[in-house]
Design a protein around this motif. Structure first.
Motif, PDB file in Angstrom:
ATOM      1  N   ARG A   1       0.726  -1.179  -0.212  1.00  0.00           N
ATOM      2  CA  ARG A   1       0.040   0.201   0.035  1.00  0.00           C
ATOM      3  C   ARG A   1       0.837   1.306  -0.006  1.00  0.00           C
ATOM      4  O   ARG A   1       0.604   2.197  -0.696  1.00  0.00           O
ATOM      5  CB  ARG A   1      -0.644   0.204   1.166  1.00  0.00           C
ATOM      6  CG  ARG A   1      -1.747   1.349   1.654  1.00  0.00           C
ATOM      7  CD  ARG A   1      -3.034   1.111   0.645  1.00  0.00           C
ATOM      8  NE  ARG A   1      -3.773   2.315   0.806  1.00  0.00           N
ATOM      9  CZ  ARG A   1      -4.590   2.535   1.944  1.00  0.00           C
ATOM     10  NH1 ARG A   1      -4.898   1.435   2.928  1.00  0.00           N
ATOM     11  NH2 ARG A   1      -5.347   3.674   1.938  1.00  0.00           N
TER      12      ARG A   1
ATOM     13  N   TRP B   1      -6.265   7.237 -12.450  1.00  0.00           N
ATOM     14  CA  TRP B   1      -6.283   7.321 -11.006  1.00  0.00           C
ATOM     15  C   TRP B   1      -6.586   8.630 -10.486  1.00  0.00           C
ATOM     16  O   TRP B   1      -7.238   9.014  -9.316  1.00  0.00           O
ATOM     17  CB  TRP B   1      -4.984   6.929 -10.540  1.00  0.00           C
ATOM     18  CG  TRP B   1      -4.795   6.688  -9.140  1.00  0.00           C
ATOM     19  CD1 TRP B   1      -4.434   7.264  -8.084  1.00  0.00           C
ATOM     20  CD2 TRP B   1      -5.610   5.284  -8.581  1.00  0.00           C
ATOM     21  NE1 TRP B   1      -4.560   6.291  -6.942  1.00  0.00           N
ATOM     22  CE2 TRP B   1      -5.394   5.205  -7.109  1.00  0.00           C
ATOM     23  CE3 TRP B   1      -6.228   4.367  -9.142  1.00  0.00           C
ATOM     24  CZ2 TRP B   1      -5.781   4.227  -6.443  1.00  0.00           C
ATOM     25  CZ3 TRP B   1      -6.680   3.366  -8.325  1.00  0.00           C
ATOM     26  CH2 TRP B   1      -6.556   3.202  -7.112  1.00  0.00           C
TER      27      TRP B   1
ATOM     28  N   GLN C   1     -11.904   6.480  -5.137  1.00  0.00           N
ATOM     29  CA  GLN C   1     -11.510   5.669  -3.907  1.00  0.00           C
ATOM     30  C   GLN C   1     -12.604   5.468  -3.070  1.00  0.00           C
ATOM     31  O   GLN C   1     -13.060   6.694  -2.488  1.00  0.00           O
ATOM     32  CB  GLN C   1     -10.020   6.055  -3.736  1.00  0.00           C
ATOM     33  CG  GLN C   1      -9.030   6.034  -4.591  1.00  0.00           C
ATOM     34  CD  GLN C   1      -7.770   6.067  -4.007  1.00  0.00           C
ATOM     35  OE1 GLN C   1      -7.276   5.299  -3.201  1.00  0.00           O
ATOM     36  NE2 GLN C   1      -6.912   6.933  -4.411  1.00  0.00           N
ATOM     37  N   THR C   2     -13.039   4.434  -2.668  1.00  0.00           N
ATOM     38  CA  THR C   2     -14.212   4.039  -1.795  1.00  0.00           C
ATOM     39  C   THR C   2     -13.924   2.864  -0.846  1.00  0.00           C
ATOM     40  O   THR C   2     -13.387   1.859  -1.219  1.00  0.00           O
ATOM     41  CB  THR C   2     -15.454   3.678  -2.657  1.00  0.00           C
ATOM     42  OG1 THR C   2     -15.617   4.893  -3.577  1.00  0.00           O
ATOM     43  CG2 THR C   2     -16.559   3.721  -1.850  1.00  0.00           C
TER      44      THR C   2
ATOM     45  N   TRP D   1     -12.623   0.060  -3.290  1.00  0.00           N
ATOM     46  CA  TRP D   1     -11.906   0.472  -4.230  1.00  0.00           C
ATOM     47  C   TRP D   1     -10.748   1.430  -3.702  1.00  0.00           C
ATOM     48  O   TRP D   1     -10.670   2.686  -3.571  1.00  0.00           O
ATOM     49  CB  TRP D   1     -12.696   1.317  -5.236  1.00  0.00           C
ATOM     50  CG  TRP D   1     -13.870   0.457  -5.721  1.00  0.00           C
ATOM     51  CD1 TRP D   1     -14.106  -0.772  -5.815  1.00  0.00           C
ATOM     52  CD2 TRP D   1     -14.902   1.094  -6.404  1.00  0.00           C
ATOM     53  NE1 TRP D   1     -15.112  -0.948  -6.407  1.00  0.00           N
ATOM     54  CE2 TRP D   1     -15.764   0.182  -6.790  1.00  0.00           C
ATOM     55  CE3 TRP D   1     -15.413   2.412  -6.902  1.00  0.00           C
ATOM     56  CZ2 TRP D   1     -16.976   0.154  -7.550  1.00  0.00           C
ATOM     57  CZ3 TRP D   1     -16.364   2.479  -7.345  1.00  0.00           C
ATOM     58  CH2 TRP D   1     -17.286   1.395  -7.858  1.00  0.00           C
ATOM     59  N   CYS D   2      -9.436   0.710  -3.385  1.00  0.00           N
ATOM     60  CA  CYS D   2      -8.402   1.601  -2.990  1.00  0.00           C
ATOM     61  C   CYS D   2      -7.189   0.724  -3.773  1.00  0.00           C
ATOM     62  O   CYS D   2      -7.377  -0.090  -4.702  1.00  0.00           O
ATOM     63  CB  CYS D   2      -8.097   1.457  -1.563  1.00  0.00           C
ATOM     64  SG  CYS D   2      -8.216  -0.203  -0.826  1.00  0.00           S
ATOM     65  N   SER D   3      -6.121   1.267  -3.624  1.00  0.00           N
ATOM     66  CA  SER D   3      -4.857   1.126  -4.440  1.00  0.00           C
ATOM     67  C   SER D   3      -4.466  -0.722  -4.286  1.00  0.00           C
ATOM     68  O   SER D   3      -4.068  -1.259  -4.990  1.00  0.00           O
ATOM     69  CB  SER D   3      -3.754   1.786  -4.088  1.00  0.00           C
ATOM     70  OG  SER D   3      -3.129   1.660  -2.829  1.00  0.00           O
TER      71      SER D   3
ATOM     72  N   ARG E   1      -6.049  -4.263  -1.902  1.00  0.00           N
ATOM     73  CA  ARG E   1      -6.801  -4.744  -0.874  1.00  0.00           C
ATOM     74  C   ARG E   1      -6.601  -6.255  -0.901  1.00  0.00           C
ATOM     75  O   ARG E   1      -6.172  -7.074  -1.652  1.00  0.00           O
ATOM     76  CB  ARG E   1      -8.024  -4.512  -1.557  1.00  0.00           C
ATOM     77  CG  ARG E   1      -8.542  -5.327  -2.692  1.00  0.00           C
ATOM     78  CD  ARG E   1     -10.096  -4.976  -2.997  1.00  0.00           C
ATOM     79  NE  ARG E   1     -10.509  -5.896  -4.046  1.00  0.00           N
ATOM     80  CZ  ARG E   1     -11.649  -5.597  -4.748  1.00  0.00           C
ATOM     81  NH1 ARG E   1     -12.538  -4.632  -4.422  1.00  0.00           N
ATOM     82  NH2 ARG E   1     -11.809  -6.365  -5.812  1.00  0.00           N
TER      83      ARG E   1
ATOM     84  N   ILE F   1      -3.951  -0.505  -8.458  1.00  0.00           N
ATOM     85  CA  ILE F   1      -3.639   0.890  -8.762  1.00  0.00           C
ATOM     86  C   ILE F   1      -3.086   1.086 -10.149  1.00  0.00           C
ATOM     87  O   ILE F   1      -3.148   2.282 -10.787  1.00  0.00           O
ATOM     88  CB  ILE F   1      -2.499   1.491  -7.865  1.00  0.00           C
ATOM     89  CG1 ILE F   1      -2.534   2.860  -7.999  1.00  0.00           C
ATOM     90  CG2 ILE F   1      -1.247   0.962  -8.211  1.00  0.00           C
ATOM     91  CD1 ILE F   1      -1.845   3.659  -6.797  1.00  0.00           C
TER      92      ILE F   1
ATOM     93  N   LEU G   1      -1.540   8.538   0.236  1.00  0.00           N
ATOM     94  CA  LEU G   1      -2.628   9.103  -0.769  1.00  0.00           C
ATOM     95  C   LEU G   1      -1.911  10.552  -1.462  1.00  0.00           C
ATOM     96  O   LEU G   1      -2.332  10.649  -2.809  1.00  0.00           O
ATOM     97  CB  LEU G   1      -3.822   9.687  -0.016  1.00  0.00           C
ATOM     98  CG  LEU G   1      -4.730   8.638   0.547  1.00  0.00           C
ATOM     99  CD1 LEU G   1      -5.625   9.078   1.626  1.00  0.00           C
ATOM    100  CD2 LEU G   1      -5.269   7.577  -0.406  1.00  0.00           C
TER     101      LEU G   1
ATOM    102  N   GLU H   1       0.252   9.072  -4.054  1.00  0.00           N
ATOM    103  CA  GLU H   1      -0.626   8.625  -5.254  1.00  0.00           C
ATOM    104  C   GLU H   1      -0.982   9.813  -6.222  1.00  0.00           C
ATOM    105  O   GLU H   1      -0.888   9.603  -7.541  1.00  0.00           O
ATOM    106  CB  GLU H   1      -1.997   7.773  -4.599  1.00  0.00           C
ATOM    107  CG  GLU H   1      -1.523   6.550  -4.111  1.00  0.00           C
ATOM    108  CD  GLU H   1      -2.890   5.979  -3.539  1.00  0.00           C
ATOM    109  OE1 GLU H   1      -4.010   6.238  -4.144  1.00  0.00           O
ATOM    110  OE2 GLU H   1      -2.588   4.849  -3.040  1.00  0.00           O
TER     111      GLU H   1
END
Length: 379
Positions: free
Chosen positions: A139, A167, A172-173, A206-208, A210, A227, A275, A278
């Motif tokens: 991450r 991106w 991102q959720t 929904w992240c980079s 999981r 990502i 973040l 990113e």
């Protein structure tokens, strides 16, 4: 011993001129191994997990060649590189399944910000606590993989100012996903999000990076890196994957690489730093100025990647990974797809000319790879 790896590949369909056209209803109806996305302009296929990179290469190329043959049978259609609606169409959502209530929620909540194409890299790790540690490390380093893969500098026929427009706009959720301290933390957090409605279901994370598995959040068996922009060159994708695997093997050999142990920042500060990294990479990819999670040092993404490449050499070489990682140096030297496309744009080419050329060169590259390396499997 290598880890198992597989890919989820989202791609656009359309014309050889680069116009994106929704064909997923036909593809899913007529071809095995392809699934629809909420918008009909995307289609997805998933490779089986393999440890060996030769089999991974063919698992990437062969379905694409079958799909290309099918598209030609339907008309003058092909596959479109890039991770955004590069030449137009971002004003309208084209539903692939009008009766799906989850798709309705996605369209109403996010509109076309989610109509992107990407590569998800899955790496098998069965122990849930080791998996959580791996997710924490990947991450905080995920921006580096985006920097290598960025391929979406255009949207609606315009230069956006981003190397990864995908991106930059992707929702991102939930907005703030913590570094999970352990498996129990992930289970409890997921239940809380579902209860609060910030996630509609267990897939709505929904992240980079999981944790993933057959029954989330309980049964987990793989890390999913989400990502990356769409990487159409399989050799480059395998290089990015090999770098990721070598880093994970390094972590397995040295659990102290855990960001919760090696950083002076709090877990929430680490997320905020990541973040910010990113977003910097979404804008400038390899040339972005980033902060290292270990000590806050400022360095360019390309320099951090080169440091990482050198650092994992002792793990990669005896496992036969070095040759697969080596194309990383070419990407650092020649630029990622977005940077190459922007160079062509600055030289006077239009986004449509750039996409059209990329379509032709990608088709040729896949044919060459299949003929040279995958012919026996394809047959």
């Amino acid at each position: 011993m290598l880890l198992s790896k597989g890919f989820e590949v989202e791609m656009y369909t359309g014309s050889p001129q680069g116009d994106i056209i929704g064909l997923s209803d036909r593809i899913v109806r007529d071809l095995e191994g392809f699934v629809r996305e909420p918008d009909a302009r995307n289609v997805e296929y998933t490779t089986a997990p393999y440890c060996g990179y030769d089999r991974l290469l063919c698992a990437l190329v062969n379905p694409r060649q079958h799909l290309r043959q099918y598209l030609r049978s339907q008309g003058d259609y092909t596959l479109i590189p890039g991770s955004t609606l590069s030449l137009g169409g971002a004003d309208q959502f084209y539903r692939s399944d009008p009766n799906n209530p989850y798709h309705s929620y996605i369209e109403q909540t996010y509109h076309t910000d989610v109509v992107t194409a990407s590569i998800h890299i899955n790496v098998g790790i069965n122990d849930p606590e080791i998996l959580m540690r791996a997710c924490r490390l990947v991450r905080v380093e995920a921006p580096l993989y985006l920097a290598l893969s960025a391929s979406s500098p255009f949207l609606d026929g315009q230069v956006t100012g981003y190397h990864s427009t995908r991106w930059a706009v992707f929702p991102q959720t939930p907005p703030f996903v913590p570094l999970f301290a352990d498996h129990d933390h992930f289970i409890q957090w997921t239940a809380q999000q579902l209860d609060q409605g910030t996630m509609q279901n267990v897939r709505h994370l929904w992240c980079s990076v999981r944790p993933n598995g057959d029954r989330r959040p309980y049964n987990l068996n793989r890390l999913e890196l989400r990502i990356c922009d769409l990487v159409t060159d399989p050799i480059s994708l395998l290089a990015i994957t090999a770098l990721l695997e070598a880093r994970l093997l390094q972590l397995l050999a040295n659990p102290q690489l855990d960001p919760l142990k090696q950083s002076k920042l709090t877990p929430d500060e680490l997320v905020s730093l990541t973040l910010a990294n990113e977003q910097a990479v979404a804008k400038q990819s390899l040339d972005a100025s980033l902060q290292h999670w270990q000590d806050g040092q400022t360095l360019l993404a390309r320099d951090w990647i080169e440091q990482l490449r050198q650092e994992v050499t002792f793990i990669a070489k005896p496992r036969g990974l070095s040759c697969f990682i080596s194309p990383i140096q070419r990407i650092l030297r020649e630029g990622n797809t977005a940077q190459q496309w922007l160079t062509q744009y600055e030289a006077g080419q239009s986004p449509q000319q750039i996409l059209s050329q990329a379509i032709q060169s990608t088709e040729q590259m896949e044919r060459d790879l299949e003929d040279k390396l995958c012919h026996s499997q394809a047959a």
